[in-house]
Design an enzyme around this catalytic site. Structure first.
Site, PDB file in Angstrom:
ATOM      1  N   HIS A 119      41.272  10.374  29.688  1.00 17.05           N
ATOM      2  CA  HIS A 119      40.868  10.138  28.308  1.00 17.05           C
ATOM      3  C   HIS A 119      39.363  10.323  28.137  1.00 17.05           C
ATOM      4  O   HIS A 119      38.579  10.102  29.056  1.00 17.05           O
ATOM      5  CB  HIS A 119      41.281   8.743  27.833  1.00 17.05           C
ATOM      6  CG  HIS A 119      40.727   7.626  28.680  1.00 17.05           C
ATOM      7  ND1 HIS A 119      41.299   7.240  29.867  1.00 17.05           N
ATOM      8  CD2 HIS A 119      39.664   6.806  28.500  1.00 17.05           C
ATOM      9  CE1 HIS A 119      40.624   6.234  30.394  1.00 17.05           C
ATOM     10  NE2 HIS A 119      39.607   5.953  29.575  1.00 17.05           N
ATOM     11  N   GLU A 176      43.723   0.121  28.358  1.00 17.55           N
ATOM     12  CA  GLU A 176      42.970  -0.155  27.140  1.00 17.55           C
ATOM     13  C   GLU A 176      43.679   0.422  25.920  1.00 17.55           C
ATOM     14  O   GLU A 176      44.690   1.120  26.045  1.00 17.55           O
ATOM     15  CB  GLU A 176      41.557   0.427  27.239  1.00 17.55           C
ATOM     16  CG  GLU A 176      41.506   1.917  27.511  1.00 17.55           C
ATOM     17  CD  GLU A 176      40.116   2.378  27.946  1.00 17.55           C
ATOM     18  OE1 GLU A 176      39.338   2.774  27.059  1.00 17.55           O
ATOM     19  OE2 GLU A 176      39.836   2.355  29.157  1.00 17.55           O
ATOM     20  N   ARG A 206      34.926   9.094  36.722  1.00 22.77           N
ATOM     21  CA  ARG A 206      34.618  10.208  35.831  1.00 22.77           C
ATOM     22  C   ARG A 206      34.945  11.520  36.539  1.00 22.77           C
ATOM     23  O   ARG A 206      34.322  11.861  37.545  1.00 22.77           O
ATOM     24  CB  ARG A 206      33.139  10.167  35.432  1.00 22.77           C
ATOM     25  CG  ARG A 206      32.743  11.144  34.336  1.00 22.77           C
ATOM     26  CD  ARG A 206      31.279  10.982  33.937  1.00 22.77           C
ATOM     27  NE  ARG A 206      31.033   9.653  33.392  1.00 22.77           N
ATOM     28  CZ  ARG A 206      30.245   8.753  33.981  1.00 22.77           C
ATOM     29  NH1 ARG A 206      29.643   9.020  35.109  1.00 22.77           N
ATOM     30  NH2 ARG A 206      30.074   7.570  33.417  1.00 22.77           N
TER      31      ARG A 206
END
Length: 205
Positions: A70, A12, A90
């Site tokens: 990130h 991304e 996560r």
């Protein structure tokens, strides 16, 4: 790696539309961080100390390849362009509780397997014209429009995002933060209103 774990890779990029003073993001590892140190800090709930913190300003951008740690800090409004993927692993959640009063689900084992531990000290790109990010999954360009311009791509669609100013396309007007889709063929020009506008144009290479 993600496919081996039953997930999908996710590359991304982020474009910073607005940032409060003192806003940060976290991306990649700090120089000198080892996997062993990372895992020790993770168990102690202190892994933030291992992740590169970067101050943000409106107009900055950053490319986030699959495998890069990130997180977005508070006070940032971003435009996120990403590879089509529904996978998030996560690894840490700042020891917060969810709306139900319980910790959100973590995916530490999968996240550790997916993390690129050679990805050290990435940087933000300052405001600039032209190509901001390009990879097999997408290309993002930024343009300032002072006059009408055809932004469509022959034979393929394009997504236009207004990042400042006001624009018109066809009969519709679009303001900062709006997105619209240009068709693959016969797309109308994008017309700046009241002195010009800045736009992002996202295409698939």
């Amino acid at each position: 790696v993600a496919s081996q774990l039953g997930g999908e890779p996710k590359t991304e990029m982020w474009y910073f539309l607005a940032c409060d003073p003192g806003s940060l993001i976290y991306a990649g590892l700090r120089s000198g961080t080892t996997r062993e140190e990372f895992e020790n800090k993770l168990r102690a709930g202190e892994v933030e100390a291992c992740i590169q913190a970067l101050p943000t300003h409106a107009g900055d951008s950053i490319f986030i390849p699959s495998g890069r740690l990130h997180a977005i800090g508070g006070g940032n409004v971003i435009v996120e362009i990403q590879q089509n993927s529904d996978t998030t692993y996560r690894v840490f959640d700042w020891n917060r509780m969810g709306l139900d009063g319980k910790p959100r689900e973590l995916h530490r084992e999968k996240a550790l397997l997916s993390t690129n531990f050679n990805d050290v000290a990435p940087v933000l790109a300052p405001p600039q014209e032209g190509t901001l990010a390009t990879c097999p999954e997408f290309c993002v360009e930024r343009f300032f429009l002072a006059e009408p311009r055809h932004l469509g791509v022959s034979g393929d669609f394009a997504i236009v995002t207004i990042v400042s100013g006001l624009a018109q396309c066809g009969e519709q007007f679009f303001k900062m933060g709006d997105f619209f889709l240009l068709p693959a063929n016969d797309a109308p020009p994008v017309v700046p209103v009241a002195g010009g506008c800045n736009v992002l144009v996202t295409t698939i290479p």
